[in-house]
Write a protein that holds these residues in place. Structure first.
Motif, PDB file in Angstrom:
ATOM      1  N   TRP A 156       0.833  -1.204   0.000  1.00 23.70           N
ATOM      2  CA  TRP A 156       0.000   0.000   0.000  1.00 23.70           C
ATOM      3  C   TRP A 156       0.870   1.257   0.000  1.00 23.70           C
ATOM      4  O   TRP A 156       0.642   2.174  -0.786  1.00 23.70           O
ATOM      5  N   GLY A 157       1.865   1.297   0.867  1.00 24.31           N
ATOM      6  CA  GLY A 157       2.745   2.462   0.933  1.00 24.31           C
ATOM      7  C   GLY A 157       3.518   2.678  -0.359  1.00 24.31           C
ATOM      8  O   GLY A 157       3.623   3.806  -0.851  1.00 24.31           O
ATOM      9  N   LEU A 158       4.036   1.597  -0.921  1.00 25.79           N
ATOM     10  CA  LEU A 158       4.780   1.696  -2.172  1.00 25.79           C
ATOM     11  C   LEU A 158       3.882   2.167  -3.308  1.00 25.79           C
ATOM     12  O   LEU A 158       4.263   3.044  -4.093  1.00 25.79           O
ATOM     13  N   ALA A 159       2.694   1.608  -3.379  1.00 22.61           N
ATOM     14  CA  ALA A 159       1.759   2.012  -4.431  1.00 22.61           C
ATOM     15  C   ALA A 159       1.359   3.477  -4.290  1.00 22.61           C
ATOM     16  O   ALA A 159       1.256   4.190  -5.293  1.00 22.61           O
ATOM     17  N   SER A 160       1.172   3.935  -3.066  1.00 22.05           N
ATOM     18  CA  SER A 160       0.792   5.340  -2.888  1.00 22.05           C
ATOM     19  C   SER A 160       1.917   6.285  -3.302  1.00 22.05           C
ATOM     20  O   SER A 160       1.658   7.377  -3.799  1.00 22.05           O
ATOM     21  N   VAL A 161       3.166   5.849  -3.115  1.00 20.82           N
ATOM     22  CA  VAL A 161       4.301   6.679  -3.548  1.00 20.82           C
ATOM     23  C   VAL A 161       4.458   6.623  -5.068  1.00 20.82           C
ATOM     24  O   VAL A 161       4.623   7.652  -5.720  1.00 20.82           O
ATOM     25  N   LEU A 162       4.388   5.410  -5.631  1.00 18.01           N
ATOM     26  CA  LEU A 162       4.609   5.253  -7.072  1.00 18.01           C
ATOM     27  C   LEU A 162       3.451   5.789  -7.909  1.00 18.01           C
ATOM     28  O   LEU A 162       3.665   6.456  -8.918  1.00 18.01           O
ATOM     29  N   VAL A 163       2.228   5.485  -7.497  1.00 24.47           N
ATOM     30  CA  VAL A 163       1.045   5.898  -8.256  1.00 24.47           C
ATOM     31  C   VAL A 163       0.602   7.290  -7.849  1.00 24.47           C
ATOM     32  O   VAL A 163       0.100   8.054  -8.657  1.00 24.47           O
ATOM     33  N   GLY A 164       0.781   7.612  -6.589  1.00 29.36           N
ATOM     34  CA  GLY A 164       0.446   8.943  -6.101  1.00 29.36           C
ATOM     35  C   GLY A 164      -0.991   9.118  -5.665  1.00 29.36           C
ATOM     36  O   GLY A 164      -1.480  10.232  -5.598  1.00 29.36           O
ATOM     37  N   PHE A 165      -1.702   8.027  -5.349  1.00 27.64           N
ATOM     38  CA  PHE A 165      -3.078   8.186  -4.883  1.00 27.64           C
ATOM     39  C   PHE A 165      -3.101   8.609  -3.425  1.00 27.64           C
ATOM     40  O   PHE A 165      -2.154   8.402  -2.685  1.00 27.64           O
ATOM     41  N   ASP A 166      -4.195   9.227  -3.033  1.00 29.35           N
ATOM     42  CA  ASP A 166      -4.337   9.729  -1.670  1.00 29.35           C
ATOM     43  C   ASP A 166      -4.720   8.610  -0.716  1.00 29.35           C
ATOM     44  O   ASP A 166      -5.492   7.720  -1.057  1.00 29.35           O
ATOM     45  N   CYS A 167      -4.203   8.696   0.480  1.00 27.90           N
ATOM     46  CA  CYS A 167      -4.499   7.716   1.525  1.00 27.90           C
ATOM     47  C   CYS A 167      -5.866   8.028   2.138  1.00 27.90           C
ATOM     48  O   CYS A 167      -6.184   9.194   2.387  1.00 27.90           O
ATOM     49  N   PRO A 168      -6.660   7.005   2.409  1.00 30.73           N
ATOM     50  CA  PRO A 168      -7.954   7.254   3.051  1.00 30.73           C
ATOM     51  C   PRO A 168      -7.831   7.882   4.444  1.00 30.73           C
ATOM     52  O   PRO A 168      -8.731   8.599   4.874  1.00 30.73           O
ATOM     53  N   LEU A 169      -6.722   7.645   5.129  1.00 33.41           N
ATOM     54  CA  LEU A 169      -6.530   8.283   6.430  1.00 33.41           C
ATOM     55  C   LEU A 169      -6.381   9.798   6.279  1.00 33.41           C
ATOM     56  O   LEU A 169      -6.833  10.556   7.134  1.00 33.41           O
ATOM     57  N   THR A 170      -5.765  10.239   5.185  1.00 37.87           N
ATOM     58  CA  THR A 170      -5.648  11.674   4.921  1.00 37.87           C
ATOM     59  C   THR A 170      -7.031  12.268   4.690  1.00 37.87           C
ATOM     60  O   THR A 170      -7.358  13.336   5.226  1.00 37.87           O
ATOM     61  N   HIS A 171      -7.847  11.570   3.907  1.00 35.53           N
ATOM     62  CA  HIS A 171      -9.218  12.053   3.671  1.00 35.53           C
ATOM     63  C   HIS A 171     -10.005  12.108   4.978  1.00 35.53           C
ATOM     64  O   HIS A 171     -10.736  13.067   5.225  1.00 35.53           O
ATOM     65  N   ALA A 172      -9.865  11.085   5.806  1.00 37.19           N
ATOM     66  CA  ALA A 172     -10.591  11.054   7.079  1.00 37.19           C
ATOM     67  C   ALA A 172     -10.138  12.185   7.998  1.00 37.19           C
ATOM     68  O   ALA A 172     -10.967  12.842   8.644  1.00 37.19           O
ATOM     69  N   GLU A 173      -8.831  12.431   8.045  1.00 34.20           N
ATOM     70  CA  GLU A 173      -8.342  13.532   8.889  1.00 34.20           C
ATOM     71  C   GLU A 173      -8.843  14.870   8.371  1.00 34.20           C
ATOM     72  O   GLU A 173      -9.267  15.726   9.153  1.00 34.20           O
ATOM     73  N   ASN A 174      -8.800  15.064   7.049  1.00 32.98           N
ATOM     74  CA  ASN A 174      -9.309  16.312   6.476  1.00 32.98           C
ATOM     75  C   ASN A 174     -10.784  16.515   6.804  1.00 32.98           C
ATOM     76  O   ASN A 174     -11.208  17.620   7.163  1.00 32.98           O
ATOM     77  N   TRP A 175     -11.572  15.457   6.684  1.00 30.55           N
ATOM     78  CA  TRP A 175     -13.000  15.534   6.995  1.00 30.55           C
ATOM     79  C   TRP A 175     -13.197  15.976   8.444  1.00 30.55           C
ATOM     80  O   TRP A 175     -13.993  16.882   8.726  1.00 30.55           O
ATOM     81  N   ALA A 176     -12.488  15.342   9.359  1.00 34.50           N
ATOM     82  CA  ALA A 176     -12.640  15.665  10.776  1.00 34.50           C
ATOM     83  C   ALA A 176     -12.156  17.090  11.068  1.00 34.50           C
ATOM     84  O   ALA A 176     -12.781  17.817  11.844  1.00 34.50           O
ATOM     85  N   ARG A 177     -11.064  17.489  10.457  1.00 31.70           N
ATOM     86  CA  ARG A 177     -10.561  18.850  10.695  1.00 31.70           C
ATOM     87  C   ARG A 177     -11.539  19.892  10.161  1.00 31.70           C
ATOM     88  O   ARG A 177     -11.759  20.930  10.798  1.00 31.70           O
ATOM     89  N   HIS A 178     -12.111  19.641   8.993  1.00 30.71           N
ATOM     90  CA  HIS A 178     -13.097  20.588   8.459  1.00 30.71           C
ATOM     91  C   HIS A 178     -14.321  20.658   9.366  1.00 30.71           C
ATOM     92  O   HIS A 178     -14.859  21.747   9.600  1.00 30.71           O
ATOM     93  N   ARG A 179     -14.772  19.541   9.889  1.00 31.76           N
ATOM     94  CA  ARG A 179     -15.908  19.518  10.823  1.00 31.76           C
ATOM     95  C   ARG A 179     -15.572  20.281  12.103  1.00 31.76           C
ATOM     96  O   ARG A 179     -16.456  20.839  12.730  1.00 31.76           O
ATOM     97  N   ALA A 180     -14.298  20.280  12.483  1.00 34.05           N
ATOM     98  CA  ALA A 180     -13.869  20.998  13.690  1.00 34.05           C
ATOM     99  C   ALA A 180     -13.627  22.479  13.408  1.00 34.05           C
ATOM    100  O   ALA A 180     -13.252  23.229  14.302  1.00 34.05           O
ATOM    101  N   GLY A 181     -13.816  22.887  12.145  1.00 32.49           N
ATOM    102  CA  GLY A 181     -13.615  24.289  11.794  1.00 32.49           C
ATOM    103  C   GLY A 181     -12.164  24.638  11.521  1.00 32.49           C
ATOM    104  O   GLY A 181     -11.799  25.811  11.521  1.00 32.49           O
ATOM    105  N   GLU A 182     -11.337  23.647  11.289  1.00 32.06           N
ATOM    106  CA  GLU A 182      -9.921  23.866  11.018  1.00 32.06           C
ATOM    107  C   GLU A 182      -9.633  23.642   9.538  1.00 32.06           C
ATOM    108  O   GLU A 182     -10.416  23.021   8.818  1.00 32.06           O
ATOM    109  N   ALA A 183      -8.485  24.109   9.119  1.00 30.78           N
ATOM    110  CA  ALA A 183      -8.034  23.833   7.756  1.00 30.78           C
ATOM    111  C   ALA A 183      -7.557  22.382   7.698  1.00 30.78           C
ATOM    112  O   ALA A 183      -7.008  21.858   8.673  1.00 30.78           O
ATOM    113  N   GLY A 184      -7.792  21.749   6.591  1.00 30.75           N
ATOM    114  CA  GLY A 184      -7.323  20.375   6.420  1.00 30.75           C
ATOM    115  C   GLY A 184      -5.853  20.348   6.050  1.00 30.75           C
ATOM    116  O   GLY A 184      -5.170  21.379   6.038  1.00 30.75           O
TER     117      GLY A 184
END
Length: 128
Positions: free
Chosen positions: A44-72
């Motif tokens: 998974w880590g190698l594919a994310s570096v080579l292909v460049g897709f976003d990690c679902p944990l990044t999306h989840a953190e961004n979602w939570a930060r936006h809900r908290a009124g913070e910048a993602g």
């Protein structure tokens, strides 16, 4: 407040995952059955570096930060935001990636040697 705590928890989980990618092979020295999970994490880590897709944990953190009124996180993602330029200089990204790959390979070779030695001992074969 609860969304900020959730976002921070996701960030910690993300860091633990990255540490597992780097050191999980050494965990398998103690618990060999975990090697399949480590191989999946490394893939998974190698594919994310080579292909460049976003990690679902990044999306989840961004979602939570936006809900908290913070910048993602910035578009570059978790590693660029929390590690690059903080834990190691930005110019060292290539060598850090090589270091991670070497660490994974050393752990896998070490596991292979340990398992081979255990199988020799279990079969009663002795080296001369």
């Amino acid at each position: 407040m609860p969304y900020r705590v959730l976002a921070d928890g996701i960030a910690v989980t993300h860091l633990i995952f990255l540490l597992y990618v780097m050191f999980g092979g050494f965990v398998a020295w103690r618990w060999p059955r975990t090697i399949a999970l480590h191989v999946c994490a490394v893939a998974w880590g190698l594919a994310s570096v080579l292909v460049g897709f976003d990690c679902p944990l990044t999306h989840a953190e961004n979602w939570a930060r936006h809900r908290a009124g913070e910048a993602g996180l910035p578009p570059a993602g978790f590693i660029d935001h929390y590690l690059t330029g903080v834990v190691y200089p930005e110019s060292a990204l290539g060598p850090v990636r090589v270091l991670v790959a070497v660490c994974v390979l050393v752990s896998w070779v070490g596991l292979w040697r340990r398992l081979r030695r255990v199988s020799y001992v279990a079969s009663g074969v002795t080296r001369q």
